[in-house]
Write an enzyme that holds these catalytic residues in place. Structure first.
Site, PDB file in Angstrom:
ATOM      1  N   HIS A 194       3.062  33.904  27.655  1.00 41.15           N
ATOM      2  CA  HIS A 194       2.838  33.512  29.051  1.00 41.15           C
ATOM      3  C   HIS A 194       1.333  33.435  29.309  1.00 41.15           C
ATOM      4  CE1 HIS A 194       3.214  33.480  33.450  1.00 41.15           C
ATOM      5  NE2 HIS A 194       2.284  34.416  33.465  1.00 41.15           N
ATOM      6  N   ILE A 253      10.044   3.232  19.989  1.00 46.00           N
ATOM      7  CA  ILE A 253       8.899   2.383  19.688  1.00 46.00           C
ATOM      8  C   ILE A 253       8.480   1.585  20.918  1.00 46.00           C
ATOM      9  CG2 ILE A 253       8.084   0.439  18.300  1.00 46.00           C
ATOM     10  CD1 ILE A 253       9.858   1.434  16.031  1.00 46.00           C
ATOM     11  N   ARG A 299      14.712  -1.989  13.684  1.00 44.42           N
ATOM     12  CA  ARG A 299      14.224  -2.356  12.366  1.00 44.42           C
ATOM     13  C   ARG A 299      15.405  -2.636  11.434  1.00 44.42           C
ATOM     14  NH1 ARG A 299       8.839  -1.509  11.801  1.00 44.42           N
ATOM     15  NH2 ARG A 299       9.009  -1.594   9.532  1.00 44.42           N
ATOM     16  N   LYS A 340       0.832  -1.192   0.000  1.00 44.17           N
ATOM     17  CA  LYS A 340       0.000   0.000   0.000  1.00 44.17           C
ATOM     18  C   LYS A 340       0.871   1.247   0.000  1.00 44.17           C
ATOM     19  CE  LYS A 340      -3.879  -2.017   2.591  1.00 44.17           C
ATOM     20  NZ  LYS A 340      -4.685  -1.903   3.829  1.00 44.17           N
ATOM     21  N   GLY A 376      13.770   1.624  23.145  1.00 45.19           N
ATOM     22  CA  GLY A 376      13.860   2.773  22.250  1.00 45.19           C
ATOM     23  C   GLY A 376      12.505   3.450  22.141  1.00 45.19           C
ATOM     24  N   GLU A 394      15.230  -3.139  28.562  1.00 43.58           N
ATOM     25  CA  GLU A 394      16.185  -2.539  27.630  1.00 43.58           C
ATOM     26  C   GLU A 394      17.588  -3.041  27.963  1.00 43.58           C
ATOM     27  OE1 GLU A 394      18.582  -0.825  25.127  1.00 43.58           O
ATOM     28  OE2 GLU A 394      16.398  -0.693  24.844  1.00 43.58           O
ATOM     29  N   GLY A 421       3.350   3.039   3.028  1.00 41.81           N
ATOM     30  CA  GLY A 421       4.322   2.208   3.717  1.00 41.81           C
ATOM     31  C   GLY A 421       4.036   1.980   5.178  1.00 41.81           C
ATOM     32  N   THR A 422       5.085   1.597   5.900  1.00 41.95           N
ATOM     33  CA  THR A 422       4.958   1.268   7.321  1.00 41.95           C
ATOM     34  C   THR A 422       4.414   2.440   8.121  1.00 41.95           C
ATOM     35  OG1 THR A 422       6.723  -0.388   7.257  1.00 41.95           O
ATOM     36  CG2 THR A 422       6.264   0.626   9.383  1.00 41.95           C
ATOM     37  N   GLY A 451      12.814  -3.917  24.444  1.00 40.33           N
ATOM     38  CA  GLY A 451      13.339  -2.799  23.669  1.00 40.33           C
ATOM     39  C   GLY A 451      12.863  -1.479  24.232  1.00 40.33           C
TER      40      GLY A 451
END
Length: 476
Positions: A454, A190, A278, A36, A188, A209, A39-40, A186
């Site tokens: 402010h 994501i 990835r 499609k 990171g 992690e 993409g991702t 993980g």
């Protein structure tokens, strides 16, 4: 054999931005995409995940209203099918919009797989029989070929994603229902985002992690503030811990983790989410037929970063196929697409300044950074002046009541700003100013001349620069 000025292989953010800009410059463009358009990022990453994180923010708001503001609201239930329907509607409308934009620009979209047959030729194996004759077609590029085939999630040895118990970031949003417990491997951006989302939705979350801190590529103070915020929300954060193995059970997953202290920890969860990075996708491209190869990590390395051109003249690379310093971020891909299209059109175009590309983690709290962290700046030989401004030092930060900070790293003696790092609510909407500050090599005194509104959270950015410029107001 069909010909076009430019052939783009891959219709994600890098590919379609290249195609749109090239077409706008009067070039004839063929865009080949086997899945499609979008993409991702559009279908499995940026857009659907941020839609879900917005829903999570609304859930968190109900708890804050009740516990902090005396608004006696309660959460009845989360209608998962309704939430999914809204998410999918947002994705669908974006998808249709991009397709319409390509059509209006005159980009010919071929829904097919493509492989290189030479430095200017591509063989297309059709996915939809009405696209090309006999299911196979040959294309020749008069000016150049752009590789934009994107990336896929990495996994770990012994972990086989099944889309239900063991999931990757690509399929986590589409796994059935909301789990009651999640183990995220993980830390990171994501992994942190998914940990944050599931915690907002009521799940017990353990975040593991391997590095000694989460979001390890960010400034250490960003990691510290983010860890504090996640722990305050009930996320169990295990940094410096390594995954050993896992067993899929009838009702979940049992994993073993080696902690930072060398202990073996057993974690059971209804779902295990692998978010360990990835990997670039080049399978089937037949790079060798065009005289190309990948590096040891699978990336296609440009010979000329200023043009993102490979060692084969006329073949360019954008998006997740690029190694660092490219960032694997959609907005970086847009910039790369513009650069390559303008290069192919014969126009001068400035190289992508990756140091000035913002990085955002859309968790709760959010993080947003641009430029160098303090340790990185010192490692590069800079003498630095650093200022950290707590968000709670300004009135709007007190209103939000979630902590956070603004950290500025600048050259000592009033020199240029090297990096800006933000943690707190909605700082993703505040980082654009910092991108301009770093990108234009501004000095603290330059920023201090400008008045921030402010009360706002962005006022903390202004105050941080006022202090560095020797004109501090509220910061002690």
């Amino acid at each position: 054999m069909d010909t076009a000025d430019v052939i783009v292989i891959g219709g994600g953010t890098g590919g379609y931005s290249t195609a749109l800009r090239a077409a706008a410059l009067g070039l004839e463009v063929v865009l080949v995409e086997r899945d499609k358009i979008g993409g991702t990022c559009l279908h499995r990453g940026c857009i659907p995940s941020k839609a879900m994180l917005h829903a999570a923010e609304l859930v968190d708001g109900i708890a804050e209203a009740r516990e902090r503001w005396g608004v006696k609201a309660t959460l009845d239930t989360v209608d998962w099918p309704a939430l999914v329907a809204t998410r999918d509607d947002i994705v669908t409308r974006n998808h249709r919009g991009v397709e319409a934009h390509l059509a209006h620009a005159g980009v010919r979209v071929v829904r097919a797989s493509a492989r290189l047959t030479g430095p200017r030729t591509v063989r297309v194996e059709d996915v939809r029989a009405d696209q090309v004759d006999d299911g196979v077609h040959a294309l020749t590029a008069r000016r150049g070929i752009v590789l934009a085939t994107g990336s896929r999630p990495r996994t770990l040895p012994g972990l086989v994603p099944d889309g239900r118990r063991v999931v990757t970031s690509d399929d986590a949003l589409f796994a059935p229902g909301l789990p009651e417990s999640v183990l995220v491997l993980g830390g990171g951006a994501i992994g942190v985002e998914y940990a944050s989302f599931h915690r907002s939705m009521g799940a017990e979350v353990t975040l593991v992690e391997a590095a000694d801190r989460i979001v390890p590529l960010e400034d250490a103070d960003v990691s510290r503030h983010l860890t504090r915020g996640l722990k305050k929300r009930g996320v169990e954060v295990r940094a410096g811990a390594r995954f050993l193995d896992a067993e899929v059970l009838d009702d979940g997953v049992r994993a073993r983790v080696r902690t930072a202290r060398g202990e073996t920890l057993e974690v059971e969860a209804e779902r295990l989410l692998v978010a360990v990075g990835r990997a670039p996708v080049t399978e089937g491209l037949d790079l060798g037929a065009a005289g190309l190869s990948t590096d040891a990590r699978g990336f296609v390395v440009p010979a000329d970063w200023a043009r993102l051109e490979t060692a084969v003249p006329g073949i360019h690379v954008v998006g997740d196929l690029l190694p660092p310093p490219s960032l694997g971020l959609a907005h970086a891909s847009f910039a790369e697409g513009l650069l390559v299209a303008e290069t192919l059109a014969g126009l001068p175009s400035a190289p992508v300044d990756y140091a000035a590309v913002p990085r955002v983690t859309y968790s709760s709290p959010q993080t947003a950074s641009v430029g160098l962290g303090e340790a990185e700046a010192r490692a590069r030989g800079h003498e630095v002046a650093v200022n950290v401004m707590p968000l709670t030092a300004v009135a709007k930060g007190m209103v939000h009541g979630r902590g956070g900070m603004v950290k500025v790293v600048a050259e000592a003696g009033g020199g240029r700003v090297l990096g800006v790092h933000l943690v707190g609510p909605q700082v993703s909407e505040m980082v654009a100013e910092s991108q301009l500050i770093v990108g234009w090599d501004a000095e603290p005194a330059d920023v201090a001349r400008h008045v921030h509104p402010h009360p706002t959270l962005s006022e903390a950015v202004g105050e941080a620069f006022l202090t560095l410029a020797g004109r501090g107001l509220h910061q002690q």
